[in-house]
Each structure stands twice: as structure tokens, then as C-alpha cells.
Enzyme design. Structure first.
Site, PDB file in Angstrom:
ATOM      1  N   GLU A  81       0.715   4.046   1.438  1.00  0.00           N
ATOM      2  CA  GLU A  81       0.976   4.623   2.760  1.00  0.00           C
ATOM      3  C   GLU A  81       2.053   3.837   3.499  1.00  0.00           C
ATOM      4  O   GLU A  81       2.917   4.418   4.170  1.00  0.00           O
ATOM      5  CB  GLU A  81      -0.308   4.651   3.588  1.00  0.00           C
ATOM      6  CG  GLU A  81      -0.106   5.317   4.945  1.00  0.00           C
ATOM      7  CD  GLU A  81      -1.345   5.284   5.818  1.00  0.00           C
ATOM      8  OE1 GLU A  81      -1.180   5.211   7.054  1.00  0.00           O
ATOM      9  OE2 GLU A  81      -2.469   5.328   5.283  1.00  0.00           O
TER      10      GLU A  81
ATOM     11  N   HIS B 173       0.852  -1.193   0.000  1.00  0.00           N
ATOM     12  CA  HIS B 173       0.000   0.000   0.000  1.00  0.00           C
ATOM     13  C   HIS B 173       0.890   1.245   0.000  1.00  0.00           C
ATOM     14  O   HIS B 173       1.917   1.281   0.690  1.00  0.00           O
ATOM     15  CB  HIS B 173      -0.914   0.000   1.226  1.00  0.00           C
ATOM     16  CG  HIS B 173      -1.964   1.049   1.180  1.00  0.00           C
ATOM     17  ND1 HIS B 173      -1.727   2.362   1.564  1.00  0.00           N
ATOM     18  CD2 HIS B 173      -3.258   1.016   0.777  1.00  0.00           C
ATOM     19  CE1 HIS B 173      -2.834   3.073   1.400  1.00  0.00           C
ATOM     20  NE2 HIS B 173      -3.775   2.278   0.924  1.00  0.00           N
TER      21      HIS B 173
ATOM     22  N   SER C  71      -8.610   0.962  -2.526  1.00  0.00           N
ATOM     23  CA  SER C  71      -8.798   1.825  -1.362  1.00  0.00           C
ATOM     24  C   SER C  71      -8.842   0.958  -0.108  1.00  0.00           C
ATOM     25  O   SER C  71      -9.802   0.219   0.123  1.00  0.00           O
ATOM     26  CB  SER C  71     -10.100   2.623  -1.489  1.00  0.00           C
ATOM     27  OG  SER C  71     -10.437   3.234  -0.257  1.00  0.00           O
TER      28      SER C  71
ATOM     29  N   ASN D  62      -9.196   1.733   3.125  1.00  0.00           N
ATOM     30  CA  ASN D  62     -10.254   2.013   4.106  1.00  0.00           C
ATOM     31  C   ASN D  62     -11.620   1.543   3.598  1.00  0.00           C
ATOM     32  O   ASN D  62     -12.457   1.097   4.384  1.00  0.00           O
ATOM     33  CB  ASN D  62     -10.261   3.492   4.494  1.00  0.00           C
ATOM     34  CG  ASN D  62     -10.905   4.389   3.474  1.00  0.00           C
ATOM     35  OD1 ASN D  62     -12.108   4.643   3.509  1.00  0.00           O
ATOM     36  ND2 ASN D  62     -10.111   4.893   2.530  1.00  0.00           N
TER      37      ASN D  62
END
Length: 337
Positions: free
Chosen positions: A139, A137, A236, A238
Site C-alpha cells: 500500500e 508494504h 498482513s 492490519n
């Protein structure tokens, strides 16, 4: 479908709140639009500014150009701004921008930047950092890239926590990706703390308020739902966690969709209760599109499942604050256009 047919198909839509854009996403989109207005097109964006195709395509129409590496910027456009996405980037990326004499604007969400600082604090205090998150990911790549190679270990699962073999005699500190499932993270952390009782926590919670709030609203709306739809992109984090949370909390089935056109009408069966929410990078206009699609087929009543009010606002960097947004710009920034 006639009005009489719809009258026989009553559907309650449990609409979650909070849902959709969070303050970090709002800020990132604003930064791209403000840069376009101030500097003109093209404005380059490294990686998707947020994980949502509708948003990305809307910014492309305004003159944004999405790239994965800074080397993709043509020589003749080296004076154009480049924006780093809301997910954050490794330290090597701004260093690369400087070496190429590029003007960059960092749209990293302030809450992701907070995790970076927490990881760096652990490292500064001599601790080996355990990062709870998902491999690959953006992040996670960005957070691991704040520290020297070998000083961060990624922990993805409880099994991974149990098999972890950190450097001998090292003090340990943990941080987590901001968009994880609260329950999954708690389970992993419990396993880590049982194995390493001296594990140091970050100075503040890593999972962001928007992730937690959206998960709590889904938990409230899920029990008894025949189907739960989450608006969001497949990449995504989340949004995908919301799908999992809905099923754990009692929805018979939960699906991730990007637009109303992706709803599998022939497969969803008879519905009386529909749960509906949206990930933090999904615009409200698509939520409305989905409600309208069900209203064409059912006699719809919308019930709100609200667990929190969000008032957070993250200002853009000073260099863009002299630019004004039009009402049309703001509608897009807020996910309503």
C-alpha cells in the site's frame, strides 16, 4: 480427551466483532471470482489479492495465477485479464499494462484509492507529502507511486518524525497508510504537528473504518485475557497491528496465527480467558476452525465483544456486474468456505 476432562477445563472465548473480511477485501475477492466466471481461466493477479494464504490458495484452485510483475504473463496469455490487488499499485503499473496491451481490472480498495487522491491533492496544492506508514508494504509503495519521485517522504516512527528534514520552506501535508495502529499514528502525528504547526491534514481520515473497528473490539476484549489470538498472515499489516493492540490493552500474551495448526498448544499454559479476532483479510472459516480446536480441549463458552456493526459495501466495476455468483461463490467471498 474425555468429556470429564474437558469439564474441568472451562474456557471463555471473547470473540471480537467486527472481525475478518472488510468491504474492500470482499470486493477484491469478488472481482477475481467474477473475472474467472466471465473470462475463464487463467486470470492473472498481480501480488496477493489480499494477504491471506487460505484465500490465495482457494483462488488458485479456481484458476487464478499470482504474479509479482506483469512481465511474468506468458505471451500466449496476453489476452487474459490481470487484476491489481486490494493494496493499490503505483501509476507505473497500469501504464505498463497499457504498453503491453493487457486488459486489467483494478481491485484497489476504495479507501486506499481515497488516500491516493488525498496525496495527489496535497501535491496539486504545492505541498510536500508526508506519508505515515511502513516501508515496503504494497500500500505504501502504491501511494508513493502516485506522485513524482522526491515529492513524498515516508515517516515510520516518532523518531523518524523528529529527525525529518523536509525540503526547505515547503508547505507540508500528510496522509497515512490505511492499516496502521491508531495510537502509533496519533503519536507520530503529534510529533509532526509539534515540529511543523502548519502541517496540512487530508480532507478525511486516512486510517480505514475496518482497521479502527477491529482495533476497538480487541481493546474491549483484551483486559484479563490469558492469551489473545489474531487470525492473519505475517505480511498482513492490519493483523500485526491487532497483535500489538491486544498486548497494550491488557492481554498477557498475543499471537498471530494463520490456522489452528499453528497454535503452540504446549506453550500456551493454563487458560481461562481467550481473546480471538481476525484481521481484515482473514476468513471466518478459520476463526471457526480455531474455536473448534479449543472446544476439543476445553469446555468452551463464547462471549461476544462487539463494538460496531459494519454495513459498508463496495460494488465491483461495471464490466463485471452482469455476472452472477452462485451460493458456493458467495460462501467463499464471505469467508465461510
Amino acid at each position: 480427551m474425555t468429556a470429564a476432562d474437558k469439564a474441568d477445563r472451562k474456557l471463555t472465548v471473547r470473540l471480537c466483532g467486527p472481525r475478518g473480511f472488510c468491504a474492500g477485501v470482499d470486493r477484491a475477492i469478488q472481482i477475481v471470482i467474477l473475472a474467472l466466471k466471465k473470462y475463464g481461466a487463467p486470470v492473472y493477479v498481480r501480488h496477493e489479492i489480499v494477504h491471506n494464504r487460505y484465500v490465495v490458495e482457494g483462488l488458485q484452485e479456481r484458476g487464478a495465477v499470482f504474479i509479482e510483475e506483469l512481465s511474468e504473463i506468458p505471451e500466449e496469455h496476453r489476452d487474459a485479464p490481470v487484476v491489481f490487488s486490494a493494496h493499490g499499485v503505483p501509476k507505473s503499473v497500469p501504464a505498463d499494462a497499457v504498453s503491453r496491451n493487457l486488459f486489467y481490472l483494478d481491485a484497489t480498495c476504495p479507501l486506499v484509492s481515497k488516500v491516493h487522491k488525498q496525496a495527489m491533492r496535497h501535491h496539486r496544492l504545492g505541498r510536500h507529502v508526508l506519508l505515515i506508514g511502513h516501508a515496503g508494504h504494497p500500500e505504501v509503495i502504491g501511494t508513493m507511486g502516485q506522485l513524482p519521485e522526491g515529492t513524498v517522504t515516508l515517516v515510520e516512527t516518532v523518531e523518524g518524525a523528529m529527525a525529518l528534514n523536509p525540503p526547505a520552506d515547503a508547505e507540508l501535508g500528510f496522509v497515512s497508510q490505511t492499516t496502521l495502529s491508531v495510537e502509533d499514528t496519533a503519536d507520530i502525528l503529534k510529533a509532526l504537528e509539534e515540529r511543523f504547526p502548519a502541517l496540512h491534514a487530508p480532507a478525511a481520515e486516512s486510517i480505514c473504518y475496518a482497521t479502527t473497528n477491529r482495533q476497538e473490539a480487541v481493546k474491549m476484549a483484551a483486559p484479563g485475557a490469558d492469551l489473545f489470538l489474531i487470525v492473519g498472515a505475517p505480511n498482513s499489516s492490519n493483523s500485526r497491528r491487532l497483535v500489538e493492540v491486544a498486548e497494550r490493552a491488557g492481554a498477557k500474551r498475543s499471537l498471530l496465527v494463520q490456522r489452528a495448526s499453528e497454535i503452540p498448544w504446549d506453550e500456551i499454559g493454563d487458560l481461562t480467558v481467550l481473546g480471538l479476532s481476525a484481521g481484515a483479510s482473514a476468513p471466518e472459516i478459520i476463526v471457526n476452525e480455531i474455536i473448534d480446536a479449543f472446544a476439543e480441549r476445553y469446555d468452551v463458552t463464547v462471549d461476544l465483544a462487539v463494538t460496531a456493526e459494519e454495513t459498508e459495501n463496495f460494488p465491483v466495476m461495471r464490466v463485471l456486474r452482469d455476472v452472477e455468483l452462485t451460493s458456493a461463490d458467495m460462501a467463499f467471498v464471505n469467508g465461510n468456505a
